[in-house]
Write a protein that holds these residues in place. Structure first.
Motif, mmCIF file in Angstrom:
data_model
loop_
_atom_site.group_PDB
_atom_site.id
_atom_site.type_symbol
_atom_site.label_atom_id
_atom_site.label_comp_id
_atom_site.label_asym_id
_atom_site.label_seq_id
_atom_site.Cartn_x
_atom_site.Cartn_y
_atom_site.Cartn_z
ATOM 1 N N LEU A 60 0.854 -1.204 0.000
ATOM 2 C CA LEU A 60 0.000 0.000 0.000
ATOM 3 C C LEU A 60 0.885 1.248 0.000
ATOM 4 O O LEU A 60 0.689 2.178 -0.789
ATOM 5 C CB LEU A 60 -0.927 -0.034 1.224
ATOM 6 N N HIS B 249 2.590 1.955 -3.346
ATOM 7 C CA HIS B 249 1.698 2.546 -4.356
ATOM 8 C C HIS B 249 1.375 4.007 -4.011
ATOM 9 O O HIS B 249 1.329 4.859 -4.899
ATOM 10 C CB HIS B 249 0.414 1.711 -4.469
ATOM 11 N N SER C 121 -7.120 0.624 -4.031
ATOM 12 C CA SER C 121 -7.070 -0.840 -3.970
ATOM 13 C C SER C 121 -8.409 -1.409 -3.549
ATOM 14 O O SER C 121 -9.231 -0.731 -2.922
ATOM 15 C CB SER C 121 -5.982 -1.297 -2.996
ATOM 16 N N ILE D 288 -5.367 -8.533 -2.558
ATOM 17 C CA ILE D 288 -5.651 -7.130 -2.861
ATOM 18 C C ILE D 288 -5.178 -6.779 -4.264
ATOM 19 O O ILE D 288 -4.091 -7.205 -4.686
ATOM 20 C CB ILE D 288 -4.978 -6.206 -1.819
ATOM 21 N N THR D 289 -6.001 -6.024 -4.964
ATOM 22 C CA THR D 289 -5.606 -5.518 -6.274
ATOM 23 C C THR D 289 -5.430 -4.005 -6.170
ATOM 24 O O THR D 289 -6.355 -3.295 -5.748
ATOM 25 C CB THR D 289 -6.678 -5.844 -7.333
ATOM 26 N N TYR D 290 -4.245 -3.548 -6.508
ATOM 27 C CA TYR D 290 -3.965 -2.100 -6.535
ATOM 28 C C TYR D 290 -4.200 -1.591 -7.948
ATOM 29 O O TYR D 290 -3.941 -2.313 -8.913
ATOM 30 C CB TYR D 290 -2.513 -1.830 -6.104
ATOM 31 N N PHE E 196 -7.592 3.729 -0.926
ATOM 32 C CA PHE E 196 -7.025 2.431 -0.569
ATOM 33 C C PHE E 196 -7.989 1.576 0.249
ATOM 34 O O PHE E 196 -8.716 2.092 1.111
ATOM 35 C CB PHE E 196 -5.718 2.625 0.218
ATOM 36 N N THR E 197 -7.956 0.271 -0.043
ATOM 37 C CA THR E 197 -8.715 -0.743 0.715
ATOM 38 C C THR E 197 -10.171 -0.298 0.850
ATOM 39 O O THR E 197 -10.746 -0.344 1.941
ATOM 40 C CB THR E 197 -8.084 -0.966 2.125
#
Ligand SMILES: C[S@@+](CC[C@H](N)C(=O)[O-])C[C@H]1O[C@@H](n2cnc3c(N)ncnc32)[C@H](O)[C@@H]1O
Length: 220
Positions: free
Chosen positions: A44, A47, A160, A212-214, A131-132
């Motif tokens: 994370l 990125h 993400s 997880i996909t960023y 994110f997330t």
């Protein structure tokens, strides 16, 4: 009736406190993150830094949902940014404000917001960090369109999602998260790619790290 996960987060669901302990903690938190997501939390930060470090001074950043302010760790020291940290949860915003003060990141504005329906004008930001996030919303596709709307042409999106096609190993996370009401329908990677294109993003890059996909993309 389906539970609205955003409302659960807004009310500071007990999971929100556990999540904060995982992301805010040091070694134990990092280990728990790795167990839950199958990759390091360092992904994370890598990125986030990639986008934040590329910004010229004076750039406008929206970090939504900011959670406990995890991305503040990646703001280059002394960089002049207009940084809005937004979240639907007042408790999370309180944590972010504390984190900004503890890290000495100046000029952070914390603000309550629903990322599916933002009050910002069109083109208000140069970078949106998310994110997330998309797996925590009842309507993630709508959120992607909102994030596109508030980005200026050429602006960057980076975020993400815990994608639903991450593999059987992550099924308990999805099922458990849905059962306790903190996860929404989520999306597969190809859905995310399609939503980004439909919302007007180009040059989308998706990178998988465990469950997880960023993603990074540019507003056309
Ligand atoms: C898993 S946490 C991620 C936080 C942070 N970005 C991170 O990576 O640690 C999900 C966050 O989404 C927020 N959230 C849920 N629904 C939201 C919505 N509709 N609008 C804005 N924030 C929302 C929650 O309050 C929570 O802080």
């Amino acid at each position: 009736m389906a539970l609205d996960p955003s409302r659960a987060w807004q009310r500071d669901h007990p999971w929100a406190r556990i999540y904060q302990a995982v992301t805010g903690g040091e070694r134990v938190g990092a280990l728990l993150w790795r167990l839950g997501t199958g990759a390091g939390v360092s992904e994370l930060h890598r990125h986030a830094r990639r986008e934040l470090e590329a910004l010229p001074p004076g750039s406008r950043v929206l970090d939504v949902p900011c959670g406990g302010g995890i991305a503040l760790q990646d703001v280059p020291h002394g960089r002049d940014l207009r940084y809005v940290a937004a979240d639907i949860s007042p408790a999370m915003l309180h944590r972010t404000a504390r984190e900004a003060a503890a890290r000495g990141v100046d000029g952070v504005v914390v603000r309550e917001a629903d990322m599916q329906n933002l009050s910002d004008p069109d083109g208000a930001y140069d970078l949106v960090l998310t994110f997330t996030s998309l797996h925590c919303l009842p309507d993630p596709e709508r959120a992607v369109h909102e994030l596109a709307r508030v980005l200026a042409p050429g602006g960057r999106l980076c975020g993400s999602i815990f994608s639903t096609d991450a593999g059987l190993r992550f099924l308990p996370v999805h099922t458990g998260g849905r059962a306790i009401g903190v996860l929404g329908p989520g999306a597969t990677r190809s859905q995310v790619r399609r939503w980004l294109a439909d919302a007007g993003f180009v040059d989308a890059e998706l990178e998988v790290a465990g469950g997880i996909t960023y993603f990074h993309a540019t507003r056309s």
